[in-house]
Design a protein around this motif. Structure first.
Motif, PDB file in Angstrom:
ATOM      1  N   HIS A 318       4.647   1.382  -9.611  1.00  0.00           N
ATOM      2  CA  HIS A 318       4.882   2.733 -10.108  1.00  0.00           C
ATOM      3  C   HIS A 318       3.663   3.639  -9.993  1.00  0.00           C
ATOM      4  CE1 HIS A 318       8.558   0.927 -11.252  1.00  0.00           C
ATOM      5  NE2 HIS A 318       8.050   0.229 -12.255  1.00  0.00           N
ATOM      6  N   ASP A 319       2.453   3.077  -9.972  1.00  0.00           N
ATOM      7  CA  ASP A 319       1.280   3.920  -9.796  1.00  0.00           C
ATOM      8  C   ASP A 319       0.964   4.159  -8.325  1.00  0.00           C
ATOM      9  OD1 ASP A 319       0.194   1.546  -8.909  1.00  0.00           O
ATOM     10  OD2 ASP A 319      -1.393   1.444 -10.416  1.00  0.00           O
ATOM     11  N   GLY A 320       1.779   3.609  -7.422  1.00  0.00           N
ATOM     12  CA  GLY A 320       1.637   3.861  -5.998  1.00  0.00           C
ATOM     13  C   GLY A 320       0.554   3.080  -5.297  1.00  0.00           C
ATOM     14  N   THR A 321      -0.119   2.158  -5.975  1.00  0.00           N
ATOM     15  CA  THR A 321      -1.264   1.469  -5.368  1.00  0.00           C
ATOM     16  C   THR A 321      -0.896   0.219  -4.582  1.00  0.00           C
ATOM     17  OG1 THR A 321      -1.652   0.170  -7.384  1.00  0.00           O
ATOM     18  CG2 THR A 321      -2.808   2.290  -7.174  1.00  0.00           C
ATOM     19  N   THR A 322       0.246  -0.366  -4.866  1.00  0.00           N
ATOM     20  CA  THR A 322       0.628  -1.629  -4.235  1.00  0.00           C
ATOM     21  C   THR A 322       2.062  -1.559  -3.761  1.00  0.00           C
ATOM     22  OG1 THR A 322      -0.788  -2.752  -5.858  1.00  0.00           O
ATOM     23  CG2 THR A 322       0.633  -4.142  -4.509  1.00  0.00           C
ATOM     24  N   LEU A 323       2.284  -2.069  -2.565  1.00  0.00           N
ATOM     25  CA  LEU A 323       3.625  -2.145  -1.991  1.00  0.00           C
ATOM     26  C   LEU A 323       3.913  -3.571  -1.576  1.00  0.00           C
ATOM     27  CD1 LEU A 323       5.493   0.172   0.384  1.00  0.00           C
ATOM     28  CD2 LEU A 323       5.012  -2.140   1.208  1.00  0.00           C
ATOM     29  N   TRP A 324       5.168  -3.978  -1.775  1.00  0.00           N
ATOM     30  CA  TRP A 324       5.629  -5.285  -1.304  1.00  0.00           C
ATOM     31  C   TRP A 324       6.734  -5.079  -0.282  1.00  0.00           C
ATOM     32  CZ3 TRP A 324       4.248  -4.206  -6.267  1.00  0.00           C
ATOM     33  CH2 TRP A 324       3.220  -4.987  -6.819  1.00  0.00           C
ATOM     34  N   ALA A 325       6.681  -5.838   0.800  1.00  0.00           N
ATOM     35  CA  ALA A 325       7.647  -5.724   1.893  1.00  0.00           C
ATOM     36  C   ALA A 325       8.385  -7.036   2.059  1.00  0.00           C
ATOM     37  CB  ALA A 325       6.925  -5.368   3.196  1.00  0.00           C
ATOM     38  N   ALA A 326       9.722  -6.962   2.089  1.00  0.00           N
ATOM     39  CA  ALA A 326      10.559  -8.146   2.271  1.00  0.00           C
ATOM     40  C   ALA A 326      10.776  -8.383   3.766  1.00  0.00           C
ATOM     41  CB  ALA A 326      11.896  -7.972   1.564  1.00  0.00           C
ATOM     42  N   ASN A 327      10.297  -9.516   4.248  1.00  0.00           N
ATOM     43  CA  ASN A 327      10.447  -9.900   5.649  1.00  0.00           C
ATOM     44  C   ASN A 327      11.685 -10.777   5.778  1.00  0.00           C
ATOM     45  OD1 ASN A 327       7.807  -8.738   6.442  1.00  0.00           O
ATOM     46  ND2 ASN A 327       7.014 -10.355   5.108  1.00  0.00           N
ATOM     47  N   ALA A 328      12.780 -10.157   6.214  1.00  0.00           N
ATOM     48  CA  ALA A 328      14.103 -10.767   6.105  1.00  0.00           C
ATOM     49  C   ALA A 328      14.208 -12.117   6.790  1.00  0.00           C
ATOM     50  CB  ALA A 328      15.156  -9.815   6.675  1.00  0.00           C
ATOM     51  N   LEU A 329      13.652 -12.256   7.984  1.00  0.00           N
ATOM     52  CA  LEU A 329      13.842 -13.482   8.762  1.00  0.00           C
ATOM     53  C   LEU A 329      12.689 -14.463   8.643  1.00  0.00           C
ATOM     54  CD1 LEU A 329      15.488 -12.046  12.009  1.00  0.00           C
ATOM     55  CD2 LEU A 329      16.568 -12.938   9.945  1.00  0.00           C
ATOM     56  N   SER A 330      11.680 -14.137   7.843  1.00  0.00           N
ATOM     57  CA  SER A 330      10.581 -15.070   7.583  1.00  0.00           C
ATOM     58  C   SER A 330      10.631 -15.642   6.174  1.00  0.00           C
ATOM     59  CB  SER A 330       9.226 -14.379   7.787  1.00  0.00           C
ATOM     60  OG  SER A 330       8.986 -14.102   9.138  1.00  0.00           O
ATOM     61  N   SER A 331      11.624 -15.217   5.390  1.00  0.00           N
ATOM     62  CA  SER A 331      11.731 -15.658   3.990  1.00  0.00           C
ATOM     63  C   SER A 331      10.417 -15.426   3.252  1.00  0.00           C
ATOM     64  CB  SER A 331      12.113 -17.139   3.915  1.00  0.00           C
ATOM     65  OG  SER A 331      13.274 -17.423   4.645  1.00  0.00           O
ATOM     66  N   SER A 332       9.826 -14.258   3.473  1.00  0.00           N
ATOM     67  CA  SER A 332       8.522 -13.989   2.881  1.00  0.00           C
ATOM     68  C   SER A 332       8.438 -12.564   2.365  1.00  0.00           C
ATOM     69  CB  SER A 332       7.405 -14.233   3.900  1.00  0.00           C
ATOM     70  OG  SER A 332       7.463 -13.289   4.957  1.00  0.00           O
ATOM     71  N   ILE A 333       7.438 -12.336   1.509  1.00  0.00           N
ATOM     72  CA  ILE A 333       7.138 -11.011   0.986  1.00  0.00           C
ATOM     73  C   ILE A 333       5.665 -10.745   1.228  1.00  0.00           C
ATOM     74  CG2 ILE A 333       7.124  -9.527  -1.048  1.00  0.00           C
ATOM     75  CD1 ILE A 333       9.304 -11.333  -2.244  1.00  0.00           C
ATOM     76  N   SER A 334       5.364  -9.637   1.913  1.00  0.00           N
ATOM     77  CA  SER A 334       3.980  -9.241   2.180  1.00  0.00           C
ATOM     78  C   SER A 334       3.545  -8.184   1.178  1.00  0.00           C
ATOM     79  CB  SER A 334       3.841  -8.678   3.598  1.00  0.00           C
ATOM     80  OG  SER A 334       4.208  -9.625   4.577  1.00  0.00           O
ATOM     81  N   SER A 335       2.251  -8.164   0.856  1.00  0.00           N
ATOM     82  CA  SER A 335       1.710  -7.148  -0.048  1.00  0.00           C
ATOM     83  C   SER A 335       0.734  -6.249   0.700  1.00  0.00           C
ATOM     84  CB  SER A 335       1.016  -7.796  -1.248  1.00  0.00           C
ATOM     85  OG  SER A 335      -0.058  -8.627  -0.834  1.00  0.00           O
ATOM     86  N   PHE A 336       0.723  -4.965   0.324  1.00  0.00           N
ATOM     87  CA  PHE A 336      -0.133  -3.971   0.946  1.00  0.00           C
ATOM     88  C   PHE A 336      -0.836  -3.155  -0.129  1.00  0.00           C
ATOM     89  CE2 PHE A 336       3.080  -4.875   4.051  1.00  0.00           C
ATOM     90  CZ  PHE A 336       2.475  -4.742   5.287  1.00  0.00           C
ATOM     91  N   ARG A 337      -2.073  -2.769   0.165  1.00  0.00           N
ATOM     92  CA  ARG A 337      -2.771  -1.802  -0.679  1.00  0.00           C
ATOM     93  C   ARG A 337      -2.476  -0.412  -0.132  1.00  0.00           C
ATOM     94  NH1 ARG A 337      -9.352  -0.957  -1.216  1.00  0.00           N
ATOM     95  NH2 ARG A 337      -9.267   0.831  -2.629  1.00  0.00           N
ATOM     96  N   ILE A 338      -2.134   0.520  -1.026  1.00  0.00           N
ATOM     97  CA  ILE A 338      -1.880   1.901  -0.636  1.00  0.00           C
ATOM     98  C   ILE A 338      -2.924   2.785  -1.321  1.00  0.00           C
ATOM     99  CG2 ILE A 338      -0.198   3.752  -0.502  1.00  0.00           C
ATOM    100  CD1 ILE A 338       0.648   1.172   0.947  1.00  0.00           C
ATOM    101  N   ARG A 339      -3.707   3.498  -0.528  1.00  0.00           N
ATOM    102  CA  ARG A 339      -4.737   4.380  -1.073  1.00  0.00           C
ATOM    103  C   ARG A 339      -4.149   5.751  -1.397  1.00  0.00           C
ATOM    104  NH1 ARG A 339      -7.009   1.538   3.175  1.00  0.00           N
ATOM    105  NH2 ARG A 339      -8.744   0.153   2.611  1.00  0.00           N
ATOM    106  N   GLU A 340      -4.900   6.534  -2.146  1.00  0.00           N
ATOM    107  CA  GLU A 340      -4.424   7.835  -2.585  1.00  0.00           C
ATOM    108  C   GLU A 340      -4.143   8.764  -1.411  1.00  0.00           C
ATOM    109  OE1 GLU A 340      -5.657  11.395  -5.757  1.00  0.00           O
ATOM    110  OE2 GLU A 340      -6.908   9.602  -5.518  1.00  0.00           O
ATOM    111  N   ASN A 341      -4.886   8.585  -0.308  1.00  0.00           N
ATOM    112  CA  ASN A 341      -4.670   9.438   0.861  1.00  0.00           C
ATOM    113  C   ASN A 341      -3.491   8.971   1.718  1.00  0.00           C
ATOM    114  OD1 ASN A 341      -5.661   7.172   2.116  1.00  0.00           O
ATOM    115  ND2 ASN A 341      -7.469   8.155   2.991  1.00  0.00           N
ATOM    116  N   GLY A 342      -2.791   7.912   1.271  1.00  0.00           N
ATOM    117  CA  GLY A 342      -1.600   7.434   1.963  1.00  0.00           C
ATOM    118  C   GLY A 342      -1.839   6.343   2.969  1.00  0.00           C
ATOM    119  N   THR A 343      -3.090   5.980   3.226  1.00  0.00           N
ATOM    120  CA  THR A 343      -3.354   4.899   4.173  1.00  0.00           C
ATOM    121  C   THR A 343      -2.951   3.557   3.570  1.00  0.00           C
ATOM    122  OG1 THR A 343      -5.635   4.718   3.399  1.00  0.00           O
ATOM    123  CG2 THR A 343      -5.226   6.123   5.322  1.00  0.00           C
ATOM    124  N   ALA A 344      -2.533   2.650   4.453  1.00  0.00           N
ATOM    125  CA  ALA A 344      -2.058   1.327   4.019  1.00  0.00           C
ATOM    126  C   ALA A 344      -2.887   0.235   4.676  1.00  0.00           C
ATOM    127  CB  ALA A 344      -0.592   1.155   4.384  1.00  0.00           C
TER     128      ALA A 344
END
Length: 414
Positions: A318-344
């Motif tokens: 909710h604070d926009g700093t972390t994103l999780w992505a569901a990788n459908a065919l790898s049965s995995s979830i990746s995590s990303f850092r999201i900076r205030e300027n929108g870079t990932a």
């Protein structure tokens, strides 16, 4: 010394853990062909989730058949029944928690349902969708934007609806023909714009919201990134909006000439075909609706042929700093850092991974209090509940059944 990012995430989680969350839970759509329904889940006092009820939408689903062809081919990744819509936001809740809207792809309708104090649902009314197969919708105040797929992947449209006197009705003259298959629709954070991505073209289009309707044409648009000649096409499916940042999933399963690449059993869920590593791209949306790329093709792994594949759904803290992505065919979830300027930037390609690689990970959401992740497993009729750790990794807490084995879609939290 811990990074400022980890301190920020840990602080957010401590705050979330202290927040009061009454009737904490979520909803998922069964897609039953004879009578579509929404299943509700609630946590008890110990934090364990149970089914709280199943509620008819008044419409019909497609069962285990995927749109628009409605043909079954267990050997094909786009026709085996575990992903009927290839979309996100197939149900949406009003900000005040009073109403839930859901698409019914089987009879081309959209249902408005009221939510009572206990989390139970009741159908208010059902209206015709803007196109043959409605797949995605989103609320902003009393407005509802809806995207639908026509009879083939070269069709598709979006339209606007509104709640008037407690019932859903279409906004006259708001239908917009995309001439391409949409994937997901959402409002900008301000509600001034509607964002829609297109599955095969890879276009991200921005429409203005004018007097409760939509601008006649997109006010801006941008193509999904593909810089290298041998890089697979970016197939955007789900996306999240955080402030003025759009965070877009990208499955890379079509070759540069829009074909499927033959495989040799490398992918357990689709042994006849192989994919390149999935990706995340981020965009900024200006106050006048101009959209521009910030971070393009951020891999869910270390290389284009060695990472997690089929990133199709995303969920953001909710604070926009972390994103999780569901990788459908790898049965995995990746995590990303999201900076205030929108870079990932990729944090962990495998914040969670099931080593069997036989679970189809589809819709994903962060809990209302920001402490958990819910992951729909589209080929098991299950939901996995994860605790979010301070470094962004995920720890499996519970697996819940009770859904049809194939065909389910959508996930919204409260």
């Amino acid at each position: 010394m811990r990074s400022l990012y980890n301190l920020s995430l840990a602080t957010a989680l401590v705050f979330a853990g202290s927040a009061q969350a009454e009737n904490k839970g979520f909803f998922i759509v069964t897609n039953k062909a004879d009578e579509n329904s929404v299943v509700g889940y609630q946590a008890d006092d110990s934090g364990i989730y149970k089914i709280s009820g199943e509620y008819s939408t008044g419409g019909k689903g497609t069962g285990d058949l995927e749109i628009p062809d409605l043909k079954k081919d267990p050997s094909h990744p786009l026709a085996n029944g575990d992903d009927p819509l290839i979309s996100a936001n197939s149900l949406s809740m009003t900000a005040d928690g009073r109403y839930l809207a859901v698409v019914n792809p089987g009879d081309a309708t959209v249902s408005l349902m009221s939510i009572d104090a206990e989390g139970a649902l009741n159908v208010v009314n059902t209206v015709d969708a803007p196109d043959q197969f409605p797949i995605s919708l989103a609320f902003h105040d009393n407005l509802l934007a809806v995207a639908g797929v026509g009879m083939n992947n070269s069709a598709g449209s979006i339209g606007m609806y509104q709640i008037v006197d407690g019932k859903l009705q279409p906004v006259a003259g708001s239908l917009r023909d995309l001439k391409a298959r949409p994937s997901t629709i959402a409002f900008s954070s301000t509600g001034d714009f509607v964002i829609v991505n297109e599955l095969v073209t890879g276009e991200v289009k921005i429409f203005g919201v004018q007097g409760g309707s939509l601008s006649a044409e997109p006010v801006s648009q941008v193509s999904s990134p593909r810089d290298a000649a041998d890089r697979f096409q970016a197939i955007p499916v789900g996306f999240a909006v955080s402030g003025d940042t759009i965070l877009m999933s990208e499955a890379r399963f079509l070759t540069p000439d829009f074909m499927l690449r033959k495989g040799n059993g490398e992918v357990a869920l689709s042994p006849l075909y192989s994919w390149q590593t999935g990706s995340l791209s981020t965009y900024k949306l200006s106050p006048n609706g101009a959209v521009s790329l910030v971070s393009g093709d951020v891999l869910t792994g270390d290389g284009v042929e060695s990472g997690e594949i089929a990133n199709c759904w995303v969920a953001v803290l909710h604070d926009g700093t972390t994103l999780w992505a569901a990788n459908a065919l790898s049965s995995s979830i990746s995590s990303f850092r999201i900076r205030e300027n929108g870079t990932a930037a990729l944090l962990n390609a495998r914040a969670f991974k099931d080593p069997s690689e036989t679970l189809f990970f589809s819709d994903i959401e962060v809990s209302a209090d920001g402490s958990e992740i819910y992951q729909l497993v589209g080929n098991r009729g299950q939901v996995m509940v994860f605790s979010i750790l301070s470094n962004g990794d995920l720890e499996l807490k519970q697996t819940i059944g009770g859904l049809p084995e194939l065909g389910t879609y959508g996930l919204v939290v409260y």
